[in-house]
Design an enzyme around this catalytic site. Structure first.
Site, PDB file in Angstrom:
ATOM      1  N   HIS A   1      39.467  60.121  37.304  1.00 28.23           N
ATOM      2  CA  HIS A   1      40.855  60.538  37.564  1.00 28.23           C
ATOM      3  C   HIS A   1      40.847  61.896  38.244  1.00 28.23           C
ATOM      4  CE1 HIS A   1      43.467  57.837  34.775  1.00 28.23           C
ATOM      5  NE2 HIS A   1      42.474  57.155  35.323  1.00 28.23           N
TER       6      HIS A   1
ATOM      7  N   TYR B   1      52.118  62.878  30.883  1.00 29.40           N
ATOM      8  CA  TYR B   1      52.509  63.612  29.677  1.00 29.40           C
ATOM      9  C   TYR B   1      53.986  63.960  29.852  1.00 29.40           C
ATOM     10  CZ  TYR B   1      47.492  64.456  28.917  1.00 29.40           C
ATOM     11  OH  TYR B   1      46.129  64.316  28.725  1.00 29.40           O
TER      12      TYR B   1
ATOM     13  N   PRO C   1      45.707  66.505  19.893  1.00 30.98           N
ATOM     14  CA  PRO C   1      45.161  65.632  20.949  1.00 30.98           C
ATOM     15  C   PRO C   1      45.807  65.837  22.326  1.00 30.98           C
ATOM     16  CG  PRO C   1      46.599  64.395  19.505  1.00 30.98           C
ATOM     17  CD  PRO C   1      46.446  65.745  18.880  1.00 30.98           C
TER      18      PRO C   1
ATOM     19  N   LYS D   1      40.944  67.238  24.020  1.00 32.36           N
ATOM     20  CA  LYS D   1      39.778  68.121  23.910  1.00 32.36           C
ATOM     21  C   LYS D   1      38.865  67.818  22.734  1.00 32.36           C
ATOM     22  CE  LYS D   1      40.554  70.214  27.602  1.00 32.36           C
ATOM     23  NZ  LYS D   1      39.688  69.794  28.722  1.00 32.36           N
TER      24      LYS D   1
ATOM     25  N   TYR E   1      42.071  71.818  31.769  1.00 24.75           N
ATOM     26  CA  TYR E   1      42.092  70.373  31.535  1.00 24.75           C
ATOM     27  C   TYR E   1      40.755  69.724  31.910  1.00 24.75           C
ATOM     28  CZ  TYR E   1      44.101  65.677  31.128  1.00 24.75           C
ATOM     29  OH  TYR E   1      44.367  64.379  30.729  1.00 24.75           O
TER      30      TYR E   1
END
Ligand code: APR
Ligand code: PHB
Length: 394
Positions: free
Chosen positions: A76, A204, A296, A300, A388
């Site tokens: 991704h 998200y 979550p 991580k 990220y």
């Protein structure tokens, strides 16, 4: 009947941390014994997140267990943030030059188990009354009962990879151990569905009704979450209610592409931030969830565990192959620096993306202002992206 076994490193826990550590040490010719209170089927059956940082992929490549990951994992190059239906893509590859790989933790665990078994790793599953002993002695030990026998593993070092509910952290004297915790006032209700994901990248979403996340395990299997009350129950969530709520929170564009179906693995998990210091006491080292928990939101948990294991395996390999104890002596200081940075990121993203019952209208405006800043400032987006994709190891 009782007997004693000798080894170099005794690893408590056969989750991702313990399995990866045993493989990296085996590759350097270091002997380990791995103890778990559950069995392989139970451990592989636990449903966890599925986004791997490039560093974690590298660790799995070093461990020699990345073939299936490279065949089946989904690279991704970005993800989306949504606020009340407004969506914005964070192009992590353009911003950092790195990507992440979607590949379930369950699959990572299976790949590690296959490799460890193929190489003849000594496992003790279904171990009871596991007790780390003599942590500050030259030869600490771990005692437990197994198949009715009392077994003691005498070793140079103990690796506490036994997760949040394990025994290792609790073996550190109370006057030495410091813990830090933030429990979030909500949970995540997660489902799996055998349908193509609503989007080819993760979404998200922060919506007035609450957080939602659209993820996946493959191009045919999707993973979705909605924020729910801490005291909520899956009995309150029919599939119809879940799909309706998810569609509302993801916004109309995503809802138009949402393929629903019979869900499975429906469960609710609480969210917490937790850190235990130090991550070494005598000849006991903590790694992974035994030492820290992250919400979550930032995906991580597994990645932070893998980073601990890379730092710990380097320290132990330096000791055994070069007689150099620098990384052993600095392990806790080194690993905690990175743990706290990852805790910060996970806390910050959770604070940004969820509806907090105690938030005033001002705090809600701050969330929207942060989102607007992220969507208009390359510097802000790059900061989010570099956390990220994964911070570099020290
Ligand atoms: N004795 C022996 N084994 C134990 C004990 C004990 N007293 N207590 C726990 N264990 C085992 C558990 O059965 C489990 O298999 O330790 C293992 C810990 O595994 P995890 O909890 O998965 O922790 P870790 O390996 O650090 O992996 C962290 O897993 O839980 C997720 O979100 C987390 O992604 C992160 C990753
Ligand atoms: C998941 O796919 O389970 C997942 C992905 C990203 C997250 C959390 C969970 O941040």
């Amino acid at each position: 009947m009782s007997h004693t076994i000798e080894t170099q490193v005794c690893i408590i826990g056969a989750g991702p941390s313990g399995l990866l550590l045993s493989q990296l040490l085996a590759n350097a010719g270091i002997d380990t014994v791995v103890i778990d209170r559950k069995d392989r089927a139970y451990i592989e059956g636990r449903i966890r997140a599925g986004v791997l940082e490039q560093g974690t992929v590298t660790a799995l490549e070093e461990a020699g267990v990345a073939d299936r990951l490279h065949r089946e994992g989904l690279p991704h190059s970005g993800f989306e943030l949504a606020f009340d239906g407004d969506r914005h893509r964070i192009d992590i590859e353009a911003l950092t030059g790195k990507t992440v790989t979607v590949y379930g933790q369950t699959e990572v665990t299976k790949d590690l188990f296959d490799k460890r078994h193929a190489e003849g790793q000594v496992f003790y599953f279904n171990a009871d009354s596991v007790r780390p002993q003599d942590l500050t002695a030259d030869r600490p030990s771990v005692s437990f009962t197994h198949d009715g026998a009392e077994i003691t593993v005498s070793c140079d070092y103990i690796a506490g990879c036994d997760g949040y509910h394990g025994v290792s952290r609790q073996s550190i004297p109370a006057d030495v151990l410091k813990t830090f915790e933030r429990v979030y006032p909500f949970g995540w209700l997660g489902v799996m569905v055998e349908r193509p994901p609503v989007s080819h990248e993760l979404i998200y979403a922060n919506h007035a009704r609450g957080f939602a996340l659209a993820s996946m395990r493959s191009e045919r299997r999707s993973r979705y979450y909605v924020q729910c009350d801490l005291d909520d129950s899956i009995d309150n969530w029919s599939d119809d209610r879940f799909w309706e709520e998810l569609a509302l929170r993801l916004g109309p564009d995503a809802a138009a592409h949402l393929q629903t179906g019979p869900s499975f693995e429906k469960s609710i998990a609480p969210l917490r931030s937790f850190v235990a210091e130090p991550m070494r006491h005598g000849n006991l080292f903590l790694a992974g969830d035994a030492a820290h928990i992250v919400p979550p939101t930032g995906a991580k948990g597994l990645n932070l565990a893998a980073a601990d294991v890379r730092i710990l395996s380097r320290a132990l390999i330096e000791h055994y192959t070069k007689g150099n104890d620098h990384h052993i002596d600095t392990y806790s200081e080194t690993v905690l620096k990175r743990v706290w940075k990852v805790e910060r990121f996970s806390w910050q993203l959770s604070t940004l993306m969820h509806q907090f019952p105690e938030n005033s209208p001002f705090e809600k405006r701050m969330q929207r202002a942060e989102f607007d800043y992220l969507t208009t400032s390359e510097a802000a987006a790059r900061s989010l992206a570099e956390n990220y994709v994964g911070l570099p190891l020290e």
